[in-house]
Design an enzyme around this catalytic site. Structure first.
Site, mmCIF file in Angstrom:
data_model
loop_
_atom_site.group_PDB
_atom_site.id
_atom_site.type_symbol
_atom_site.label_atom_id
_atom_site.label_comp_id
_atom_site.label_asym_id
_atom_site.label_seq_id
_atom_site.Cartn_x
_atom_site.Cartn_y
_atom_site.Cartn_z
ATOM 1 N N LYS A 295 -16.122 30.457 -8.617
ATOM 2 C CA LYS A 295 -16.149 31.918 -8.550
ATOM 3 C C LYS A 295 -16.819 32.484 -9.805
ATOM 4 O O LYS A 295 -17.019 31.774 -10.792
ATOM 5 C CB LYS A 295 -14.728 32.477 -8.409
ATOM 6 C CG LYS A 295 -13.804 32.165 -9.572
ATOM 7 C CD LYS A 295 -12.415 32.744 -9.339
ATOM 8 C CE LYS A 295 -11.495 32.421 -10.515
ATOM 9 N NZ LYS A 295 -10.175 33.053 -10.389
ATOM 10 N N ARG B 57 1.633 38.756 -8.751
ATOM 11 C CA ARG B 57 0.310 39.368 -8.622
ATOM 12 C C ARG B 57 -0.086 39.406 -7.157
ATOM 13 O O ARG B 57 -0.362 40.456 -6.602
ATOM 14 C CB ARG B 57 -0.714 38.586 -9.461
ATOM 15 C CG ARG B 57 -2.068 39.231 -9.562
ATOM 16 C CD ARG B 57 -3.021 38.416 -10.436
ATOM 17 N NE ARG B 57 -3.282 37.083 -9.887
ATOM 18 C CZ ARG B 57 -4.158 36.224 -10.400
ATOM 19 N NH1 ARG B 57 -4.831 36.541 -11.499
ATOM 20 N NH2 ARG B 57 -4.351 35.044 -9.847
ATOM 21 N N TYR C 186 -25.434 48.518 -37.139
ATOM 22 C CA TYR C 186 -24.800 49.775 -36.758
ATOM 23 C C TYR C 186 -23.466 49.969 -37.478
ATOM 24 O O TYR C 186 -22.718 49.014 -37.699
ATOM 25 C CB TYR C 186 -24.545 49.811 -35.253
ATOM 26 C CG TYR C 186 -25.783 49.977 -34.405
ATOM 27 C CD1 TYR C 186 -26.593 51.092 -34.528
ATOM 28 C CD2 TYR C 186 -26.128 49.006 -33.458
ATOM 29 C CE1 TYR C 186 -27.729 51.244 -33.732
ATOM 30 C CE2 TYR C 186 -27.248 49.152 -32.658
ATOM 31 C CZ TYR C 186 -28.042 50.271 -32.804
ATOM 32 O OH TYR C 186 -29.163 50.427 -32.022
ATOM 33 N N MET D 59 -27.167 45.266 -28.691
ATOM 34 C CA MET D 59 -27.453 44.831 -27.320
ATOM 35 C C MET D 59 -28.310 43.577 -27.271
ATOM 36 O O MET D 59 -28.079 42.681 -26.441
ATOM 37 C CB MET D 59 -28.134 45.954 -26.539
ATOM 38 C CG MET D 59 -28.345 45.627 -25.066
ATOM 39 S SD MET D 59 -29.154 46.965 -24.168
ATOM 40 C CE MET D 59 -27.892 48.248 -24.244
#
Length: 359
Positions: A35, A131, A256, A304
């Protein structure tokens, strides 16, 4: 010229890890969980590499199953999240998808469907994770309903999922297993309990069907050493290159938000990888990378497309040098810990823009 950020995937290591999983249950079968694009490794390539070894594959949803079928994978595929409407039941029956049923609504959607051929069903039991799954006291009732339906093949698997299997000192796991086994007493059906942690560390969880996932990709689900998990071979190496080198003075900052400031004259390397490539944005200052076989610490915010690392203590680092973000000597688990998350998330968030190179 291509951007240097790539994910190398070692398919022989993947096969080794599957063999390790299967070797723990010589009398059982392993369903390879692929998955989330095989935990970021590429579902089709992984399934093809394991096609002759795995008895079946496990995915989260019908779209992931369809991807395997369209690529020529013909083994049974278990929809671990179940189905969401009756049309999916029909589509599953036509494509030999196995269905994990978690509640009465899903059970009814199978029983009431207009099928030309029956389906294989797994019945999910909630043994304590709370769950998904039916109650412990409802197993016999659900099982009998499924047995009575012409839409369901005879061999119904009864399954549960461990909540704390990765905690080796957990008493909760023993409790879950005991409660599950009590709930199926008197029912002659194949069982499934083990995910990766259950398969590796909880012998009583090893049953007819086992569901290794994370371990297949060479990663331990445990926080410390474990005799079997330590035999796993890493599968993915995420690497890039140095694209710039600069000197900065004491008091100058990098990146940043200026959250790292040089306390000594420093040499900074910029690497062509960032959160757009799946490298975790929350990785803190000091998170290691490997350049020319040596560790160097991340400094400044992850952006990024780029990160910056302090190479002041390394010799002869130059533009074009390879940088390993995780791999054999620096695990995804270690990087994830530096980012306040887990290796599962780091790997599954690997975007498609990072080329996978298989060997």
């Amino acid at each position: 010229m291509a951007r240097p950020t790539i994910a190398r995937v070692d398919l022989q290591a993947l096969q080794h890890n599957f063999q390790l999983a299967q070797g723990l249950v010589p009398d059982g079968q392993c369903l390879a969980v692929v998955k989330a694009n095989a935990y970021g490794h590429g579902a089709v390539a992984v399934a093809k590499a394991l096609d002759s070894m795995a008895a079946a594959f496990g995915v989260a949803c019908i779209e992931e199953a369809d991807e395997l079928r369209q690529a020529g994978i013909n083994k049974p595929v278990l929809l671990m999240g179940g189905v969401f409407n009756q049309q999916e039941v029909i589509h599953a029956a036509e494509n030999n998808y196995w269905l994990m049923l978690n509640n009465q609504q899903q059970l009814d959607s199978v029983i009431d469907a207009d099928l030309t051929q029956p389906v294989t069903v797994w019945l999910k039991v909630d043994s304590g994770m709370h769950r998904l799954g039916i109650g412990l006291g409802d197993v016999s009732t659900y099982y009998q309903q499924l047995q009575a339906s012409d839409n369901v093949l005879d061999e119904i698997v009864i399954a549960t999922h461990l909540a704390c299997g990765d905690e080796l000192d957990s008493t909760f796991t023993d409790q879950q297993i005991k409660q599950f086994m009590a709930s199926v007493e008197g029912i002659n059906a194949p069982l499934s309990i083990s995910n990766s942690s259950g398969l590796l560390a909880w012998p009583q969880a090893r049953q007819h069907w086992n569901r290794p996932g994370y371990m297949l990709y060479g990663n331990t689900p445990f926080s410390g050493a474990h005799q079997d998990a330590d035999k796993l071979r890493h599968v993915m190496t995420l690497s890039s290159e140095v694209v710039a080198v600069r000197d900065i003075d004491v008091g100058e900052s990098v990146g940043y938000s200026a959250n790292w400031t040089a306390k000594r004259p420093s040499k900074i390397a910029t690497i062509a990888v960032g959160y757009g490539d799946g490298y975790p944005r929350q990785a803190r200052n000091g998170t290691p990378v490997i350049i020319n076989g040596n560790r160097a610490p991340l400094v400044g915010r992850v952006s990024m497309d780029m990160i910056t690392v302090d190479i002041t203590d390394l010799a002869d680092v130059a533009v074009g040098d390879e940088v390993v973000l995780w791999g054999e000597h620096l695990t995804a688990n270690e990087v994830a810990e530096c980012a306040g998350t887990i290796g599962y998330e780091v790997l599954t968030r690997m975007p498609l823009r990072v080329p996978r190179v298989y060997s």
